[in-house]
Design a protein around this motif. Structure first.
Motif, short mmCIF file in Angstrom:
data_model
loop_
_atom_site.label_atom_id
_atom_site.label_comp_id
_atom_site.label_asym_id
_atom_site.label_seq_id
_atom_site.Cartn_x
_atom_site.Cartn_y
_atom_site.Cartn_z
N TRP A 126 0.79 -1.22 0.00
CA TRP A 126 0.00 0.00 0.00
C TRP A 126 0.83 1.28 0.00
O TRP A 126 0.51 2.22 -0.75
N ALA A 174 -7.99 -1.09 6.23
CA ALA A 174 -7.20 -0.40 7.25
C ALA A 174 -5.79 -0.10 6.75
O ALA A 174 -5.25 0.98 7.00
N ALA A 175 -5.18 -1.05 6.04
CA ALA A 175 -3.83 -0.84 5.51
C ALA A 175 -3.81 0.26 4.46
O ALA A 175 -2.86 1.05 4.39
N LYS A 177 -5.85 2.83 4.27
CA LYS A 177 -6.02 4.11 4.98
C LYS A 177 -4.74 4.51 5.69
O LYS A 177 -4.37 5.69 5.72
N GLU A 178 -4.05 3.54 6.27
CA GLU A 178 -2.79 3.83 6.95
C GLU A 178 -1.75 4.39 5.99
O GLU A 178 -0.90 5.21 6.37
#
Length: 254
Positions: A126, A174-175, A177-178
């Protein structure tokens, strides 16, 4: 007259597994397709892009199906036979195919692309996707979802409770967004698969190598022979693939 176990596994063990063309399985296995039509939607986005990257393109078959490509189009792939296959298929359309080990960093400058696509990437880095996207750019991909073809995995490897969570869309969201991306759309579907003979299973496991890591006919011959008997007496081996559609955007003005 039905074919013997030895005939089926010998044929499936010798056929080429280059690229992502699964036509060898026609009549021997089936798999439902996701409702969203990834290739069609990918093609629509490519037609509107100015510079795009297809990550882990395989043999280039999915990308080659796009009717119109942007003025700047690149693709990465790690497996040498697929690099050669993708080069032959995509170079005539102006696509630059780059041999890349599927590990960070991606071999491109920051903010090089307004669209990054990928179909069934083995790994998703990501922060690298975010780095090569321009502000306002989009990542659009179809991932293998959690517990995909799990019936086949556990048939050969036994119960794998700890691994069922891998590739869960909540974790991938979640990854993303991180890494600084805004998740626009996430959808997951489970899709019925049927294998009509043991040769289809051998071919699938040789081609989709992360299903049963290290799979070989010799190492799994006893289980394969049992599976052959099971299919002959009970009918097709049924499993379910898992697919996730994900679209994420890099904040900022395009």
């Amino acid at each position: 007259m039905s074919r013997t176990f030895e005939e089926l596994v010998a044929e499936a063990g010798s056929v080429s597994v280059e690229g992502w063309d699964f036509s060898w399985l026609d009549g021997r296995a089936t798999e439902e397709r996701p409702s969203w039509g990834y290739q069609r939607e990918m093609g629509r986005r490519l037609a509107a892009a100015s510079a795009a990257l297809d990550v882990q393109t395989g043999g280039g078959e999915v990308l080659a199906g796009a009717e119109r490509l942007p003025p700047v189009m690149a693709a990465t792939e790690s497996w040498p036979p697929n690099v050669a296959r993708a080069t032959r298929l995509l170079h005539p359309r102006g696509v630059v195919v780059v041999a890349d080990p599927d590990e960070p960093p991606l071999p491109f400058a920051a903010e090089a692309f307004d669209l990054v696509t990928s179909r069934h990437p083995a790994m998703v880095w990501w922060p690298e996707i975010a780095r090569v996207l321009r502000p306002g750019g989009t990542y659009f991909a179809q991932h293998v979802g959690p517990a995909s073809v799990w019936e086949l995995v556990e048939y050969f490897l036994g119960p794998q409770p700890a691994a069922r969570r891998k590739r869960h869309p909540d974790d991938e969201t979640a990854a993303a967004k991180e890494a600084g991306l805004e998740v626009v759309d996430v959808r997951t579907e489970r899709l019925r698969m049927e294998f009509f003979d043991v040769g289809a299973v051998v071919y699938f496991l040789r081609k989709v190598i992360w299903t049963v890591p290290g799979f070989t006919v010799e190492a799994h011959r006893d289980r394969l022979r049992d599976l052959h008997r099971r299919i002959e007496t009970e009918g097709p081996f049924v499993a379910h693939s898992s697919r996730t559609l994900i679209e994420a955007r890099k904040p900022g003005r395009p």
